[in-house]
Design an enzyme around this catalytic site. Structure first.
Site, PDB file in Angstrom:
ATOM      1  N   ASN A   1       8.003   0.692 -25.930  1.00 53.78           N
ATOM      2  CA  ASN A   1       7.289   0.283 -24.732  1.00 53.78           C
ATOM      3  C   ASN A   1       6.747   1.448 -23.920  1.00 53.78           C
ATOM      4  O   ASN A   1       7.261   2.570 -23.976  1.00 53.78           O
ATOM      5  CB  ASN A   1       8.234  -0.505 -23.797  1.00 53.78           C
ATOM      6  CG  ASN A   1       8.629  -1.852 -24.344  1.00 53.78           C
ATOM      7  OD1 ASN A   1       7.800  -2.733 -24.518  1.00 53.78           O
ATOM      8  ND2 ASN A   1       9.911  -2.017 -24.624  1.00 53.78           N
TER       9      ASN A   1
ATOM     10  N   GLU B   1      19.664  -5.336 -25.362  1.00 47.59           N
ATOM     11  CA  GLU B   1      18.318  -4.814 -25.085  1.00 47.59           C
ATOM     12  C   GLU B   1      17.909  -3.884 -26.221  1.00 47.59           C
ATOM     13  O   GLU B   1      18.607  -2.918 -26.515  1.00 47.59           O
ATOM     14  CB  GLU B   1      18.307  -4.059 -23.745  1.00 47.59           C
ATOM     15  CG  GLU B   1      17.023  -3.332 -23.425  1.00 47.59           C
ATOM     16  CD  GLU B   1      15.814  -4.243 -23.448  1.00 47.59           C
ATOM     17  OE1 GLU B   1      14.861  -3.934 -24.187  1.00 47.59           O
ATOM     18  OE2 GLU B   1      15.827  -5.275 -22.743  1.00 47.59           O
TER      19      GLU B   1
ATOM     20  N   ASP C   1      18.597  -5.652 -31.568  1.00 45.25           N
ATOM     21  CA  ASP C   1      17.721  -6.818 -31.558  1.00 45.25           C
ATOM     22  C   ASP C   1      18.536  -8.066 -31.246  1.00 45.25           C
ATOM     23  O   ASP C   1      19.661  -8.229 -31.746  1.00 45.25           O
ATOM     24  CB  ASP C   1      17.040  -6.968 -32.927  1.00 45.25           C
ATOM     25  CG  ASP C   1      16.227  -8.244 -33.033  1.00 45.25           C
ATOM     26  OD1 ASP C   1      15.103  -8.284 -32.511  1.00 45.25           O
ATOM     27  OD2 ASP C   1      16.736  -9.223 -33.624  1.00 45.25           O
ATOM     28  N   GLY C   2      17.995  -8.948 -30.408  1.00 44.85           N
ATOM     29  CA  GLY C   2      18.753 -10.116 -29.957  1.00 44.85           C
ATOM     30  C   GLY C   2      19.205 -11.025 -31.076  1.00 44.85           C
ATOM     31  O   GLY C   2      20.357 -11.467 -31.117  1.00 44.85           O
TER      32      GLY C   2
ATOM     33  N   ASP D   1      15.522 -13.880 -22.587  1.00 42.01           N
ATOM     34  CA  ASP D   1      14.477 -13.333 -21.717  1.00 42.01           C
ATOM     35  C   ASP D   1      13.774 -12.191 -22.446  1.00 42.01           C
ATOM     36  O   ASP D   1      13.585 -11.106 -21.901  1.00 42.01           O
ATOM     37  CB  ASP D   1      15.081 -12.849 -20.400  1.00 42.01           C
ATOM     38  CG  ASP D   1      14.019 -12.591 -19.340  1.00 42.01           C
ATOM     39  OD1 ASP D   1      12.889 -13.089 -19.508  1.00 42.01           O
ATOM     40  OD2 ASP D   1      14.319 -11.903 -18.359  1.00 42.01           O
TER      41      ASP D   1
END
Length: 534
Positions: A248, A331, A356-357, A374
């Protein structure tokens, strides 16, 4: 053709092929990071980048081949590489302003698919020309390196292999080394410098040293001085941190009232911390309803998992009203997790796992009272966390009567919208599903219950809430809470076109915003727009 000593050995020509291939891929990766803060990093934006660069390379191959046949002078090739290097070096200095200007102009005229057209136009202006020039390298070098038909296959094969090896290195270095370590702007400058050094070695090896080389070096130095430190959000004075991770662009912004984290300079807030002990006014307030819906009272001990932790807004806010909760956060971006304690006052007791979720759920057998999903950022929705298989995994990790809360940050209600697909997919797995629109923005909160009686549990538990502010917020949720009956729009691991549906939704949001801007422009002209910006 001017003879230069350096061409007597083909090694230098092979190096040219290697570094040009490396630079093409590095510019492509850099392009994605330059555009992401403005247009997101969705698959659609990646498609635009890849398609635009392929156009440039194809045109470069054609032009380079014809140019080499017409005038086989290596000086021409290295002047083109020099010009490409200077152009790439200028991108950190002027790229952000070009993107802003393109966006501003198109905002006045484009009514549909705004992000697609804006991203495409920005790509065409910033990247087609230098990559077209680099696309001339391979056909030109074939002309200079092939001595006879007897070894043509061997020579062309060597050039292709070196270009591919360079491309591989140019793919991995920006992602894993230069962008996380020194940023996107410096990455462009590093690879521009490599190309410039290549050209300098070539031209300074002979008697003829064109003035363009000296001019290119001067421009490159100026770009290094002035182009590496400018902000992506150059118009915003409240930015206290800009950084980049593997995943990001990160922007922390501070005002008198709050601290926010955004991964996009044009729209979206991923995390927020209010400096006073008050509600955020965002979807986090509505998401608190998952706790009483799971039968959790203010003093109850319960376990909550957050997939897409961000900087911990939901955990921090929940602990203010429910001090006995135990939180785990997942996260994927380690740098975002690091910001949680530094800027957002996340309690040290909250555990954050960098993972990773979905993979995290696969790796644990633990169950929870509430799971918050989320991980959706504007149109960047991971398809693997939107499918029926994923939500089945979430269901299996909830205790009986447990609740999953999902923030859907798009317009809702339209047939065939991304919200309808997400809601239908979740309703096909969970026993009860409820939605509530967040007042004042485009978010919609969805609550999915692993069992029955979620609405009754919510009513009985919220009736016992003693905190006045929380009680009023839960009343607001209750007033808008609607039971959702699932349909047939189902995402699966095999088919989940989240990027296309997300782009359609964000295009509608942007279209509504731009309508008012066009109205100001039509009535007041440029002066009206300048007053709006002021």
């Amino acid at each position: 053709m001017k003879e230069r000593r350096i061409l007597k050995n083909k090694l230098f020509l092979y190096m040219t092929e290697f570094f040009s291939g490396m630079s093409v891929m590095a510019v492509e990766l850099g392009a994605s990071r330059l555009l992401a803060p403005y247009f997101s990093s969705s698959q659609i934006v990646w498609t635009i980048i890849i398609g635009t660069i392929m156009i440039a390379m194809a045109l470069g191959n054609i032009f380079g081949g014809r140019s080499a046949d017409k005038n086989p002078d290596p000086d021409r090739l290295y002047l083109r590489v020099l010009l490409a290097a200077v152009w790439i070096a200028l991108i950190p200095l002027v790229g952000k302003y070009v993107i802003a200007a393109v966006t501003a102009v198109l905002a006045l005229f484009v009514k549909t698919n705004f992000l697609v057209w804006a991203a495409f136009a920005a790509c065409m202006i910033l990247f087609v020309f230098p990559l077209l020039l680099l696309g001339t390298v391979t056909p030109s070098l074939v002309k200079y390196t092939v001595d006879s038909l007897d070894d043509s296959g061997k020579t062309v094969g060597a050039l292709g292999a070196l270009n591919t090896i360079g491309s591989i290195i140019g793919t991995f270095m920006p992602t894993f080394v230069t962008i996380p370590a020194v940023g996107t702007s410096a990455t462009f400058l590093i690879f521009a410098g490599i190309l410039l050094a290549l050209c300098a070695v070539y031209f300074f090896s002979g008697r003829v040293k064109p003035a363009q080389v000296t001019a290119g070096i001067v421009v490159f130095v100026l770009c290094c001085v002035f182009g590496s430190g400018s902000s992506f959000a150059f118009w915003d004075g409240d930015v206290v941190l800009e950084d980049e991770s593997i995943y990001n662009y990160l922007q922390v912004k501070e005002t008198d009232e709050s601290v926010t984290l955004s991964t996009n300079v044009m729209f979206g807030v991923q995390s927020i911390m209010m400096k006073s002990d008050e509600l955020t006014g965002m979807y986090y307030d509505y998401a608190l309803a998952a706790l009483p819906m799971a039968g959790i009272a203010e003093q109850s001990a319960a376990e909550v998992l957050i997939l897409g932790m961000g900087t911990g807004t939901y955990a921090t806010q929940s602990l203010r009203y429910y001090p006995n909760l135990s939180f785990e956060g997942v996260e994927i971006d380690e740098k975002i997790a690091a910001l949680a304690h530094e800027y957002f006052a996340l309690p040290e007791t909250v555990e954050i796992t960098t993972y990773d979720g979905r993979a995290y759920l696969d790796a644990t057998d633990k169950t929870y009272d509430v799971i918050m999903v989320d991980a959706y950022q504007d149109i960047t929705i991971p398809f693997q966390m939107s499918s029926v298989e994923f939500f089945t995994l979430v269901y299996d990790h909830l205790r009986p009567g447990g609740v999953m809360v999902v923030n859907m940050n798009m317009y809702s209600g339209d047939a065939g919208s991304i919200n309808e697909y997400l809601s239908d997919t979740i309703a096909s797995v969970f026993d009860e599903v409820y939605t509530v629109n967040v007042s004042g923005n485009t978010n919609c909160e969805l609550f999915a219950v692993a069992g029955e009686g979620g609405a009754a549990a919510f009513e009985s538990t919220r009736a016992e809430i003693e905190n006045t502010e929380l009680a009023e917020m839960m009343q607001r949720v209750a007033d808008g809470l609607t039971a959702y009956d699932g349909g047939n729009c189902i995402f699966t691991d095999d088919k989940a076109p989240v990027e296309l549906l997300g782009m359609r939704a964000i295009d509608e949001i942007i279209g509504d915003e731009l309508t008012s801007i066009r109205g100001i422009y039509s009535e007041q002209g440029i002066d009206g727009l300048l007053q709006l910006l002021g």
